[in-house]
Design a protein around this motif. Structure first.
Motif, short mmCIF file in Angstrom:
data_model
loop_
_atom_site.label_atom_id
_atom_site.label_comp_id
_atom_site.label_asym_id
_atom_site.label_seq_id
_atom_site.Cartn_x
_atom_site.Cartn_y
_atom_site.Cartn_z
N ILE C 125 -11.59 -4.11 3.18
CA ILE C 125 -10.36 -3.15 3.12
C ILE C 125 -9.32 -3.40 4.03
O ILE C 125 -8.05 -3.52 3.55
N THR C 129 -5.32 -4.07 2.71
CA THR C 129 -4.22 -3.38 2.96
C THR C 129 -3.08 -3.54 3.74
O THR C 129 -1.99 -3.70 3.57
N LEU C 136 4.99 -4.61 1.04
CA LEU C 136 5.79 -3.40 0.90
C LEU C 136 6.90 -3.70 1.93
O LEU C 136 8.09 -3.16 1.63
N LEU C 153 1.16 4.87 4.29
CA LEU C 153 0.77 6.07 3.36
C LEU C 153 1.26 5.70 1.77
O LEU C 153 0.49 5.87 0.84
N ALA C 154 2.13 4.98 1.57
CA ALA C 154 2.38 4.41 0.41
C ALA C 154 1.02 3.48 -0.06
O ALA C 154 0.73 3.66 -1.38
N MET C 155 0.35 2.67 0.80
CA MET C 155 -0.60 1.84 0.41
C MET C 155 -1.81 2.95 0.07
O MET C 155 -2.30 2.88 -0.88
N SER C 156 -2.02 4.04 0.98
CA SER C 156 -2.88 5.10 0.41
C SER C 156 -2.82 5.60 -0.85
O SER C 156 -3.51 5.95 -1.63
N ILE C 157 -1.57 5.94 -1.16
CA ILE C 157 -1.23 6.61 -2.44
C ILE C 157 -1.46 5.63 -3.72
O ILE C 157 -1.58 6.22 -4.61
N SER C 159 -3.57 2.98 -3.49
CA SER C 159 -5.24 2.82 -3.64
C SER C 159 -5.87 4.10 -3.94
O SER C 159 -7.05 3.87 -4.82
N GLY C 160 -5.66 5.22 -3.35
CA GLY C 160 -6.34 6.39 -3.54
C GLY C 160 -6.72 6.57 -4.57
O GLY C 160 -7.91 7.05 -5.09
N GLY D 160 -6.57 11.45 -4.34
CA GLY D 160 -7.09 10.19 -4.01
C GLY D 160 -6.70 9.80 -2.54
O GLY D 160 -7.81 9.26 -2.09
N PRO D 161 -5.61 9.98 -2.18
CA PRO D 161 -5.33 9.35 -0.94
C PRO D 161 -6.30 10.28 0.34
O PRO D 161 -6.71 9.73 1.06
#
Lengths: 201, 201, 201, 201
Positions: C125, C129, C136, C153-157, C159-160, D160-161
């Motif tokens: 993971i 990331t 990014l 946060l962008a990453m989470s959004i 992948s999430g 998701g996040p």
DNA sequence: ACCTAAGCGAGACGGTACGTCGGGTCTTCTT
DNA sequence: AAGAAGACCCGACGTACCGTCTCGCTTAGGT
């Protein structure tokens, strides 16, 4: 009709015993379970437990309910002949595929469960031995058996070898074997025995 | 030391068999469970199943591992005396509180499980009968037994009544009973038998 | 040759991991057992336990040993295009019958076993990331991403939602879905968003 | 009283589920065993197997039987506020020491067992998402969400996040994080986004 | 003609034991 | 020195029956 109820109860009892025998023949006594009997007979387990306290006694009852042989003794005046005929009948029974294995299982169960042993003794063994002893007594009174000979002992010596073959050595029970036991019992094994001592097999 | 492993295995095997006997004596064979043996012996169930395929065979092995009796035949030249002594020993064994009930259970189990029956036959019954027959043969050669008398039959007639009492009629096995069986067997039951035919009990 | 030994060890390690994956694919991770892996790989259980402390970590290693994708980021200057291409690759992976179910099982196992969770995080993971965030950041420096936007946060959004579909709602992961997530993330959901907001499916 | 039986059954069911949760909290889901539940609950194993086909489904039922949250959506007219409030509640739940680890384990189990996945989806995930989508639809009709925006997608981007943090990156779930996800979702990440784009943490 | 009581089918229930599986540890022999 | 092999203790699995226990239904006598 007041005994309509009782009739139904008797029919159920009968049904249970017949199912028990059927299952015992199919799967063997060891794998027999009250659960299975109940299911197959379309009967609640309680109905079985209400009648019999254990699998062994249910099986005992079931087997004796056939009271197959009515092994009754003739009295033609010739002890040897009568005994032989009688024991032939018993041997035929034990040899048959119906009774044989089931009766063997019953005797086996009796070794584990005193209640079965008691029931078996009172309801099957004892009557048989009594009848045999009675026939022997008649013979003794007619001089065909040595006076003073212990007839219970004679009974044991007649039955013992058969059961020994049946339960212990597992060799086949034949009429020939019966003959030889009878001959030996009457003639004795000692060296002074009569010339017609049974020959080696 | 290379057999360290084997020694441990043997010790475990032994432990299991001793535990089996102990539990059988405490609770009776019927209530004996492999689970309980494993727990008491401090052993995994697998370790038992690896050695024995069934409770019956475990019990057979356990019981025979005592090889208590070493019922060996003397040959003093007097058959009657030798047989009597030998059978006394057997009766003492079956009468004793140690072996008696366990051996009864074993014979009972043999009626349900062919594998147990086979093992019991090969490892206990057969050797015993062989020894008895051998002793009888010697007697026959010395003229103490009627020539031509079927010795296997003789064996059956000796053992049968004992087993009959032991398993079927459940009457006590006494030395007196043994004497009477022996006498009867040698003298015969027929009316021409010698005057010293055994008297009624 | 000093590393002959090491080479053998490495080969064995490899063999074990390949066997693990094969078995996992055949029977599913849940039914996978170290016992079975050892047997199939022709290896002692100890050899496995010497290398991995638990089934989960063995599985983690085995799965990562494929390091299939080498999901490396291109930088063509167009963030959207690069991200899309990259995520397409990831989706293809998770969608494929090889990786998909196994990776799902791995993530599942991570929920039960902290060691697996840690290993998964550090070795799979986190690198992913990090690479995404780096890409990014470059985009942000080129003005393709709002300045000051939290890139983690962008990453989470990004992948999430994919993981949500993969693990929770179990709906199929499609490239179309990826497109819509990307569009939405860049454009925003608010009413002042640009006219090209993603249309309802 | 006819439902005496049903009442007892329900009480037992309840007892089992409560015991399951207690044990799961004490030892963790991984070490939970049906054997232990049965023992602790004073119940036969069959009674559990009669009700649930697997440990996973027992656990699912047990956890959902709390239906803790009744995460119901308010509608104050302000979407952002309502969503925020709602998600706060969810986060509080997942963060709490009661639900958190158990729910994590449940989601983990769902990755191994399709039946659990299905149950979890139908009985927990689906209702939650439905409610969220409904709330979003109302907002869209009031112009607070871009017309035509795919609301299922919006739902995924919201949840998701959070799940990503919860299951994958294992970072703590905070209210602040929720705020940032919400802001980002509404504003978008693109360079033309409004000035109030969420600042880096 | 109702009513009570008994017998019954059905089957849930707490238990005990079954026979199997796998985990993780250990020892022995082999390479 | 590392490994293949596998025995071992342990704990749990899921199943089968045990013997006990309601429960609701049927079926008669008794009133």
């Amino acid at each position: 009709m007041p005994d309509n109820r009782e009739a139904r109860a008797a029919a159920r009892t009968d049904m249970i015993m017949r199912t028990t025998l059927a299952l015992a023949q199919e799967t063997g006594y060891a794998k027999l379970s009250i659960e299975a009997v109940a299911a197959r007979a379309g009967v609640g387990k309680h109905t079985i437990y209400r009648r019999w306290p254990s699998k062994g006694l249910l099986f005992l009852d079931s087997l004796l309910s056939l009271n197959e042989p009515a092994l009754d003794y003739p009295d033609t005046g010739d002890v040897m002949a009568d005994l032989r005929r009688q024991i032939y009948a018993a041997v035929d029974l034990l040899t048959g595929p119906q009774w044989g294995p089931l009766y063997q299982a019953l005797v086996g169960e009796a070794q584990h469960d005193p209640a079965v042993a008691a029931g078996l003794g009172e309801r099957f063994i004892r009557p048989q031995t009594d009848k045999t002893v009675a026939r022997l007594r008649a013979a003794q009174e007619q001089g065909q058996v040595a006076p003073g000979f212990d007839l219970d002992l004679a009974m044991s010596i007649l039955s013992g070898p058969l059961y020994f073959r049946f339960l212990i050595s597992q060799e086949p029970l034949t009429r020939d074997y019966v003959d030889r036991v009878l001959d030996a019992l009457f003639a004795g094994m000692g060296p002074r025995g009569p010339a017609d001592a049974p020959a080696s097999a």
